[in-house]
Design a protein around this motif. Sequence first.
Motif, PDB file in Angstrom:
ATOM      1  N   MET A 143      56.008  23.381  69.284  1.00 53.79           N
ATOM      2  CA  MET A 143      56.714  22.125  69.136  1.00 53.79           C
ATOM      3  C   MET A 143      56.450  21.580  67.726  1.00 53.79           C
ATOM      4  O   MET A 143      55.337  21.600  67.247  1.00 53.79           O
ATOM      5  CB  MET A 143      56.236  21.129  70.198  1.00 53.79           C
ATOM      6  N   LEU A 144      57.503  21.095  67.115  1.00 54.32           N
ATOM      7  CA  LEU A 144      57.435  20.578  65.757  1.00 54.32           C
ATOM      8  C   LEU A 144      57.298  19.057  65.789  1.00 54.32           C
ATOM      9  O   LEU A 144      58.080  18.379  66.453  1.00 54.32           O
ATOM     10  CB  LEU A 144      58.714  20.978  65.008  1.00 54.32           C
ATOM     11  N   LYS A 192      64.805  19.187  72.973  1.00 53.46           N
ATOM     12  CA  LYS A 192      64.911  20.629  72.749  1.00 53.46           C
ATOM     13  C   LYS A 192      66.268  20.937  72.110  1.00 53.46           C
ATOM     14  O   LYS A 192      67.304  20.830  72.760  1.00 53.46           O
ATOM     15  CB  LYS A 192      64.758  21.380  74.066  1.00 53.46           C
ATOM     16  N   TYR A 193      66.220  21.275  70.828  1.00 55.23           N
ATOM     17  CA  TYR A 193      67.402  21.742  70.104  1.00 55.23           C
ATOM     18  C   TYR A 193      67.454  23.260  70.224  1.00 55.23           C
ATOM     19  O   TYR A 193      66.476  23.889  70.653  1.00 55.23           O
ATOM     20  CB  TYR A 193      67.307  21.358  68.615  1.00 55.23           C
ATOM     21  N   GLU A 194      68.557  23.854  69.814  1.00 55.82           N
ATOM     22  CA  GLU A 194      68.659  25.322  69.847  1.00 55.82           C
ATOM     23  C   GLU A 194      67.574  25.965  69.000  1.00 55.82           C
ATOM     24  O   GLU A 194      67.043  27.014  69.347  1.00 55.82           O
ATOM     25  CB  GLU A 194      70.044  25.766  69.353  1.00 55.82           C
ATOM     26  N   LYS A 246      58.976  16.891  68.684  1.00 54.07           N
ATOM     27  CA  LYS A 246      58.390  15.648  69.189  1.00 54.07           C
ATOM     28  C   LYS A 246      58.592  14.633  68.076  1.00 54.07           C
ATOM     29  O   LYS A 246      57.997  14.737  67.004  1.00 54.07           O
ATOM     30  CB  LYS A 246      56.913  15.802  69.524  1.00 54.07           C
ATOM     31  N   LEU A 247      59.482  13.678  68.325  1.00 58.31           N
ATOM     32  CA  LEU A 247      59.823  12.662  67.337  1.00 58.31           C
ATOM     33  C   LEU A 247      58.998  11.409  67.582  1.00 58.31           C
ATOM     34  O   LEU A 247      59.098  10.787  68.644  1.00 58.31           O
ATOM     35  CB  LEU A 247      61.320  12.348  67.426  1.00 58.31           C
ATOM     36  N   LEU A 248      58.165  11.060  66.614  1.00 53.68           N
ATOM     37  CA  LEU A 248      57.314   9.874  66.685  1.00 53.68           C
ATOM     38  C   LEU A 248      57.960   8.776  65.841  1.00 53.68           C
ATOM     39  O   LEU A 248      58.240   8.990  64.663  1.00 53.68           O
ATOM     40  CB  LEU A 248      55.923  10.189  66.130  1.00 53.68           C
ATOM     41  N   ALA A 249      58.197   7.623  66.443  1.00 49.75           N
ATOM     42  CA  ALA A 249      58.878   6.543  65.737  1.00 49.75           C
ATOM     43  C   ALA A 249      57.943   5.362  65.484  1.00 49.75           C
ATOM     44  O   ALA A 249      57.141   5.001  66.343  1.00 49.75           O
ATOM     45  CB  ALA A 249      60.089   6.080  66.537  1.00 49.75           C
ATOM     46  N   TYR A 250      58.102   4.784  64.293  1.00 47.83           N
ATOM     47  CA  TYR A 250      57.322   3.629  63.860  1.00 47.83           C
ATOM     48  C   TYR A 250      58.255   2.578  63.292  1.00 47.83           C
ATOM     49  O   TYR A 250      59.285   2.914  62.715  1.00 47.83           O
ATOM     50  CB  TYR A 250      56.324   4.020  62.756  1.00 47.83           C
ATOM     51  N   LYS A 302      77.247   7.760  66.509  1.00 45.02           N
ATOM     52  CA  LYS A 302      76.865   9.056  67.072  1.00 45.02           C
ATOM     53  C   LYS A 302      75.474   9.401  66.528  1.00 45.02           C
ATOM     54  O   LYS A 302      75.324   9.981  65.459  1.00 45.02           O
ATOM     55  CB  LYS A 302      77.894  10.125  66.685  1.00 45.02           C
ATOM     56  N   LEU A 303      74.456   9.005  67.294  1.00 43.77           N
ATOM     57  CA  LEU A 303      73.074   9.244  66.872  1.00 43.77           C
ATOM     58  C   LEU A 303      72.648  10.666  67.197  1.00 43.77           C
ATOM     59  O   LEU A 303      73.096  11.248  68.192  1.00 43.77           O
ATOM     60  CB  LEU A 303      72.127   8.268  67.563  1.00 43.77           C
ATOM     61  N   ALA A 304      71.743  11.203  66.376  1.00 42.22           N
ATOM     62  CA  ALA A 304      71.154  12.508  66.657  1.00 42.22           C
ATOM     63  C   ALA A 304      70.517  12.452  68.044  1.00 42.22           C
ATOM     64  O   ALA A 304      69.912  11.432  68.416  1.00 42.22           O
ATOM     65  CB  ALA A 304      70.116  12.862  65.597  1.00 42.22           C
ATOM     66  N   PRO A 305      70.659  13.507  68.833  1.00 43.54           N
ATOM     67  CA  PRO A 305      70.166  13.480  70.215  1.00 43.54           C
ATOM     68  C   PRO A 305      68.715  13.034  70.377  1.00 43.54           C
ATOM     69  O   PRO A 305      68.403  12.279  71.303  1.00 43.54           O
ATOM     70  CB  PRO A 305      70.363  14.918  70.691  1.00 43.54           C
ATOM     71  N   ALA A 306      67.831  13.461  69.498  1.00 46.12           N
ATOM     72  CA  ALA A 306      66.424  13.072  69.626  1.00 46.12           C
ATOM     73  C   ALA A 306      66.211  11.592  69.345  1.00 46.12           C
ATOM     74  O   ALA A 306      65.235  11.001  69.802  1.00 46.12           O
ATOM     75  CB  ALA A 306      65.558  13.916  68.690  1.00 46.12           C
TER      76      ALA A 306
END
Length: 126
Positions: A1-2, A72-74, A79-83, A112-116
Motif C-alpha cells: 500500500m502506498l 484500490k486503483y488498478e 492510503k490517503l492521509l488528509a490534513y 468530479k473528484l478523484a475516487p480516493a
Amino acid sequence: MLDVVAVILENEFGDILIAKRKKGKELEGYWEFPGGKVEKNETPENSLKREIKEEMNIDIRVGSFVGESIYKYERGTIKLLAYKGNIIRGEITLLDHDEYRWVKYKELKLYKLAPADVPLVELIKI
C-alpha cells in the motif's frame, strides 16, 4: 500500500482549494485535494509541505489531521492521509495541474473528484 497525503487548504473566507489533474497525467480531468506521495523517512506533514511547494510553488502550514481514505486503483492501493492547512507564503503557480478553484464546501459535490478524495468530503465538513 502506498502512503499519499492531501491538504484541505482553506482561505480566509472558508473556501477550499481543489485542483484539476493535468492532461496526460493519471486521473487527468479529475479534481483533487492537492498533495502527493510520502517519501521514505518523511513525515506526512513534511511530505505535504514539499509536495505543495513542488506542485504549486507555495508554502503552507499543516494543521490538524482530518482522516484517511483507502482506495484500490488498478495500479495499486493507496492510503490517503488528509490534513487541514493554509497558505503562509507565495502565489499559486500551477506546475502539476491544469487549473484550481476555491470552492465552498457545499459545491464540492459538483466536481468530479478523484475516487480516493471522495470519502474525505464527509470528513471535512466545515
